[in-house]
Motif scaffolding. Structure first.
Motif, PDB file in Angstrom:
ATOM      1  N   MET A  53     -38.024 -42.107 -10.603  1.00 38.69           N
ATOM      2  CA  MET A  53     -39.449 -41.849  -9.626  1.00 38.69           C
ATOM      3  C   MET A  53     -38.945 -42.894  -8.465  1.00 38.69           C
ATOM      4  O   MET A  53     -38.789 -44.406  -8.693  1.00 38.69           O
ATOM      5  N   LEU A  54     -37.972 -42.470  -7.437  1.00 42.76           N
ATOM      6  CA  LEU A  54     -37.434 -43.693  -6.806  1.00 42.76           C
ATOM      7  C   LEU A  54     -37.873 -42.905  -4.845  1.00 42.76           C
ATOM      8  O   LEU A  54     -37.505 -41.900  -4.672  1.00 42.76           O
ATOM      9  N   PRO A  55     -37.921 -44.197  -4.210  1.00 38.18           N
ATOM     10  CA  PRO A  55     -37.753 -43.418  -2.895  1.00 38.18           C
ATOM     11  C   PRO A  55     -36.022 -42.671  -2.521  1.00 38.18           C
ATOM     12  O   PRO A  55     -35.264 -43.424  -3.546  1.00 38.18           O
ATOM     13  N   GLU A  56     -35.891 -42.317  -1.201  1.00 37.29           N
ATOM     14  CA  GLU A  56     -34.401 -41.067  -0.507  1.00 37.29           C
ATOM     15  C   GLU A  56     -33.732 -40.517  -1.439  1.00 37.29           C
ATOM     16  O   GLU A  56     -34.477 -39.367  -1.139  1.00 37.29           O
ATOM     17  N   GLY A  59     -34.116 -40.204  -9.572  1.00 33.24           N
ATOM     18  CA  GLY A  59     -33.291 -40.657 -10.296  1.00 33.24           C
ATOM     19  C   GLY A  59     -32.335 -39.326 -10.694  1.00 33.24           C
ATOM     20  O   GLY A  59     -31.147 -40.072 -11.014  1.00 33.24           O
ATOM     21  N   LEU A  60     -33.003 -37.874 -10.893  1.00 35.00           N
ATOM     22  CA  LEU A  60     -31.836 -37.294 -11.522  1.00 35.00           C
ATOM     23  C   LEU A  60     -31.584 -36.530 -10.587  1.00 35.00           C
ATOM     24  O   LEU A  60     -29.958 -36.422 -11.161  1.00 35.00           O
ATOM     25  N   ASP A  61     -31.798 -36.585  -9.322  1.00 36.75           N
ATOM     26  CA  ASP A  61     -31.072 -36.094  -7.959  1.00 36.75           C
ATOM     27  C   ASP A  61     -29.247 -37.162  -8.494  1.00 36.75           C
ATOM     28  O   ASP A  61     -28.604 -36.352  -7.893  1.00 36.75           O
ATOM     29  N   LEU A  62     -29.959 -38.290  -8.373  1.00 40.13           N
ATOM     30  CA  LEU A  62     -28.856 -39.580  -7.910  1.00 40.13           C
ATOM     31  C   LEU A  62     -28.136 -38.795  -8.990  1.00 40.13           C
ATOM     32  O   LEU A  62     -26.749 -39.673  -8.847  1.00 40.13           O
ATOM     33  N   GLY A  94     -27.609 -35.734 -16.466  1.00 41.25           N
ATOM     34  CA  GLY A  94     -26.302 -36.203 -16.406  1.00 41.25           C
ATOM     35  C   GLY A  94     -26.737 -37.934 -17.260  1.00 41.25           C
ATOM     36  O   GLY A  94     -25.386 -38.896 -17.161  1.00 41.25           O
ATOM     37  N   ALA A  95     -27.293 -38.697 -17.428  1.00 40.43           N
ATOM     38  CA  ALA A  95     -28.262 -38.877 -18.116  1.00 40.43           C
ATOM     39  C   ALA A  95     -27.721 -39.846 -19.415  1.00 40.43           C
ATOM     40  O   ALA A  95     -27.262 -37.996 -19.996  1.00 40.43           O
ATOM     41  N   ASP A  96     -27.394 -40.295 -20.244  1.00 37.70           N
ATOM     42  CA  ASP A  96     -26.605 -40.467 -21.533  1.00 37.70           C
ATOM     43  C   ASP A  96     -27.990 -41.018 -22.417  1.00 37.70           C
ATOM     44  O   ASP A  96     -27.556 -40.856 -23.294  1.00 37.70           O
ATOM     45  N   ASP A  97     -28.843 -42.098 -22.120  1.00 44.17           N
ATOM     46  CA  ASP A  97     -30.382 -42.482 -23.150  1.00 44.17           C
ATOM     47  C   ASP A  97     -31.082 -41.860 -22.359  1.00 44.17           C
ATOM     48  O   ASP A  97     -31.136 -42.440 -20.430  1.00 44.17           O
TER      49      ASP A  97
END
Ligand code: CA
Length: 228
Positions: A53-56, A59-62, A94-97
């Motif tokens: 949960m991040l502004p702008e 995390g998933l999109d990033l 694409g996260a690893d963990d």
């Protein structure tokens, strides 16, 4: 290791940063997804810790954006969500963990160790003459004498060695070791070059770190081998 932490909650970010620095890692913090993307694109990190949960940009999109851009730095996702569906989404991006908040620092460290083992390609030590650094164990030696560096000193030396014989500008050094948004008028580069010279050159007749007038600095073994 150089670690990027993308986390908008200040207390969580500084908790992670403090802990990792105590383990001798060099840590940059981005407080939103956009800054995280810029930093991860500009600098070569060994690991990224990414809040969901991040502004702008979240995390998933990033994470998806980074993978699309060909940046395959291992990513550990942090989130308050712990449903199976959310974990799957994180890994699919694409996260690893994945680590669920609240977490213990010990667990975070264990996950990071596992990630760097899993994803690290064999890394050769970096050398210049009798100076040697191991990017994984972070052991620095000159003439087999061990030298103790602080995290930023290590990051600076690692960057110089990766660009051995190449004159680097202060701006290049600043962007790669400290991050893109540092005040360009700072003398932090010169100060840290002096720290490094004290530790790796002072006691040796052969100097490795050289000032390149009008440009910046270079690490090299001999005088005839500079590429601008
Ligand atoms: Ca958050």
């Amino acid at each position: 290791m150089n670690i990027l932490v993308v986390e908008d909650e200040e207390n969580v970010a500084s908790f992670i940063k403090t802990g990792l620095e105590e383990e001798s890692h060099s840590v940059d913090i981005a407080a939103n997804g956009k800054d995280g993307f810029l930093l991860a694109s500009a600098k070569d990190y060994n690991l990224i810790i990414l809040d969901v949960m991040l502004p702008e940009i979240d995390g998933l999109d990033l994470c998806r954006l980074l993978r699309m851009k060909g940046i395959h730095t291992p990513v550990l996702m942090l989130t308050a969500k712990d449903t199976v569906e959310d974990k799957v989404k994180g890994l699919d991006s694409g996260a690893d963990d994945y680590l669920t908040k609240p977490f213990s620092f010990e667990e975070l460290l264990a996950r990071l160790r596992a990630l760097s083992r899993r994803r690290q390609f064999p890394v050769e030590p970096l050398r210049c003459a009798d100076l040697k650094i191991d990017p994984i164990t972070r052991k620095v030696t000159r003439s087999d004498r061990e030298i103790y560096l602080r995290p930023k000193e290590f990051a600076l030396l690692e960057y110089l060695l990766k660009n051995k014989n190449k004159a680097l500008t202060r701006t290049q050094i600043l962007q790669n070791v400290w991050g893109y948004n540092f005040d360009p008028n700072t003398n932090v580069v010169d100060v840290h070059i002096n720290f490094l010279r004290d530790k790796i050159d002072r006691d040796f007749s052969k100097k490795l770190i050289h000032t390149v007038r009008g440009i910046g600095y270079v690490i090299r073994e001999d005088d005839n081998n500079i590429q601008a």
